[in-house]
Design an enzyme around this catalytic site. Structure first.
Site, mmCIF file in Angstrom:
data_model
loop_
_atom_site.group_PDB
_atom_site.id
_atom_site.type_symbol
_atom_site.label_atom_id
_atom_site.label_comp_id
_atom_site.label_asym_id
_atom_site.label_seq_id
_atom_site.Cartn_x
_atom_site.Cartn_y
_atom_site.Cartn_z
ATOM 1 N N ARG A 1 0.848 -1.201 0.000
ATOM 2 C CA ARG A 1 0.000 0.000 0.000
ATOM 3 C C ARG A 1 0.888 1.258 0.000
ATOM 4 O O ARG A 1 0.605 2.225 -0.686
ATOM 5 C CB ARG A 1 -0.933 0.018 1.221
ATOM 6 C CG ARG A 1 -2.000 -1.068 1.188
ATOM 7 C CD ARG A 1 -3.106 -0.807 2.211
ATOM 8 N NE ARG A 1 -2.646 -0.838 3.583
ATOM 9 C CZ ARG A 1 -2.582 -1.930 4.359
ATOM 10 N NH1 ARG A 1 -2.987 -3.098 3.878
ATOM 11 N NH2 ARG A 1 -2.158 -1.842 5.599
ATOM 12 N N LYS B 1 -12.053 15.880 4.106
ATOM 13 C CA LYS B 1 -13.232 15.343 3.420
ATOM 14 C C LYS B 1 -14.037 14.443 4.347
ATOM 15 O O LYS B 1 -13.464 13.713 5.159
ATOM 16 C CB LYS B 1 -12.790 14.543 2.196
ATOM 17 C CG LYS B 1 -13.963 14.081 1.351
ATOM 18 C CD LYS B 1 -13.566 13.021 0.345
ATOM 19 C CE LYS B 1 -13.719 11.642 0.927
ATOM 20 N NZ LYS B 1 -13.631 10.570 -0.088
ATOM 21 N N GLU C 1 -19.185 15.611 1.185
ATOM 22 C CA GLU C 1 -19.456 14.659 0.102
ATOM 23 C C GLU C 1 -20.667 13.775 0.424
ATOM 24 O O GLU C 1 -20.513 12.677 0.957
ATOM 25 C CB GLU C 1 -18.222 13.769 -0.135
ATOM 26 C CG GLU C 1 -18.411 12.795 -1.304
ATOM 27 C CD GLU C 1 -17.262 11.788 -1.444
ATOM 28 O OE1 GLU C 1 -16.510 11.586 -0.485
ATOM 29 O OE2 GLU C 1 -17.153 11.194 -2.521
ATOM 30 N N LYS D 1 -18.482 17.992 -2.755
ATOM 31 C CA LYS D 1 -18.065 16.883 -3.623
ATOM 32 C C LYS D 1 -19.319 16.088 -3.924
ATOM 33 O O LYS D 1 -19.953 15.534 -3.016
ATOM 34 C CB LYS D 1 -17.002 16.034 -2.928
ATOM 35 C CG LYS D 1 -16.599 14.818 -3.762
ATOM 36 C CD LYS D 1 -15.235 14.289 -3.394
ATOM 37 C CE LYS D 1 -14.942 13.018 -4.178
ATOM 38 N NZ LYS D 1 -13.556 12.597 -4.091
HETATM 39 P P1 13P Z 1 -14.576 7.499 -6.769
HETATM 40 O O1 13P Z 1 -14.125 8.543 -7.754
HETATM 41 O O2 13P Z 1 -13.921 6.172 -6.952
HETATM 42 O O3 13P Z 1 -16.069 7.421 -6.679
HETATM 43 O O4 13P Z 1 -14.071 7.955 -5.339
HETATM 44 C C1 13P Z 1 -14.173 9.271 -4.955
HETATM 45 C C2 13P Z 1 -14.213 9.391 -3.498
HETATM 46 O O5 13P Z 1 -13.581 10.228 -2.917
HETATM 47 C C3 13P Z 1 -15.079 8.460 -2.764
HETATM 48 O O6 13P Z 1 -15.224 8.916 -1.461
#
Ligand code: 13P
Length: 340
Positions: A47, A137, A178, A220
């Site tokens: 990772r 986020k 988000e 987001k």
């Molecule tokens: P994806 O673009 O793979 O949907 O992931 C974005 C993301 O930040 C998910 O929390």
């Protein structure tokens, strides 16, 4: 109350034209699944090597304004011992920290989940700020079915998100909110639009209630499109119209920008949809900056080129630059599928 002025500058840098955000914040579990799908046995070292590959890619700063990191990555470092956050800062890229702790079932609400992570958030925020993060986020997950999301689920998740945003602003970190409306399902484009509009209205109303400064928030969002198993898959033009109409009905004008997740679309489809949204944006008088913030939509081809092998690192980094360049073009409405 914290002075949110410095966060306006962070928002401006993150939303710079032709740049986007690389969402490299897969949890350990998600990252392990991705490694397993490449036929690899996941280890902490693998990772780390993967994140090193991403963050040391020469020239990525031309297309990337910020990188979202998981807790394990912000504490990690390159082979030479340089912290990943310092590698990014040296390139002028803002380290963004994912601070939610994933989801748990919403008791009494079948198939719905709630996001966790508020308890020690203020302390963690201080630590992340000292590590160089200037934004964060938090993801909520909403599933479309005949009877979800429920208003109770939306309201509870929205209140938690608003507390998160308020704690972040007080700690000097710009909150990226988000609320992800999942792409999976058999719902129509119309239903996706109705649910996303309602979701964003409920979330922004909670942010306003908690006195969050919306000028220091980035949304987001999912793109608005028919579910992945619906018989009519939405065209880029349909996605653009539905997505922009949704935002006009639900996102306050004071929010400086909206970045998109890829949500399980193929990388090409996510780029084509972003391009159509940017084209329509150019014809409309909208108050927000748009940008990409993909994870799978950018990283899938990178992982397929890498396959866990040191000798493939330059090839994988070239794939990263290619995908970033195409998304940067799409951000200006200048992408076409024959560039693939
Ligand atoms: P994806 O673009 O793979 O949907 O992931 C974005 C993301 O930040 C998910 O929390």
């Amino acid at each position: 109350m914290f002075d949110t002025q410095p966060l306006y500058k962070v928002a401006k840098v993150l939303l710079a034209p032709r740049k986007g955000i690389l969402a490299a914040d897969q949890s350990v579990t998600s990252m392990n699944k991705q490694l397993e799908s490449l036929g690899l046995k996941p280890t902490p070292e693998l990772r780390r090597l993967y994140r090193q590959l991403l963050f040391t890619t020469p020239g990525m700063e031309e297309f990337v304004s910020g990188v979202i990191l998981h807790d394990a990555s912000i504490r990690n470092h390159t082979d030479e011992g340089t912290k990943f956050s310092d590698v990014l800062i040296a390139k002028g890229i803002i380290p963004i920290i994912k601070v939610d702790k994933g989801t748990v079932p919403h008791d009494n609400y079948p198939r719905e989940v709630l996001t966790q992570g508020l308890d020690d958030l203020a302390e963690r925020a201080r630590e992340y700020y000292n590590m160089g993060a200037r934004a964060s986020k938090w993801r909520a997950v909403l599933t479309i079915s005949d009877n979800t999301p429920t208003m109770e689920n939306l309201r509870t998740d929205a209140m938690t998100m608003a507390r998160y945003a308020s704690i972040m602003q007080n700690a000097g970190l710009l909150p990226i909110v988000e609320p992800e409306v999942l792409f999976s399902g058999s719902h129509s484009l119309r239903r996706a639009q109705a649910v996303t509009t309602e979701t964003l209205r409920v979330f922004f109303s909670a942010l306003v209630e908690q006195k969050v400064d919306l000028k220091a928030v980035i949304l987001k969002s999912s793109m608005v499109l028919a579910g992945s198993s619906h018989k009519n898959q939405s065209t880029p033009e349909e996605v653009a119209v539905a997505t922009i109409e949704t935002f006009k009905q639900s996102v306050p004008e004071t929010v400086p920008g909206i970045v998109f997740l890829s949500g399980g679309q193929t990388p090409k489809r996510a780029t084509a949809n972003l391009n159509a949204i940017a084209k329509l944006e150019a014809e409309s008088d909208l108050p927000w900056e748009f940008a990409f913030s993909f994870s799978r939509g950018i990283e899938e081809p990178v992982q397929n080129a890498w396959l866990g092998k040191k000798e493939n690192v330059p090839l994988a980094q070239a794939e990263l630059i290619k995908r970033l360049r195409l998304n940067s073009l799409a951000d200006g409405g200048e992408y076409s599928p024959d560039m693939e």
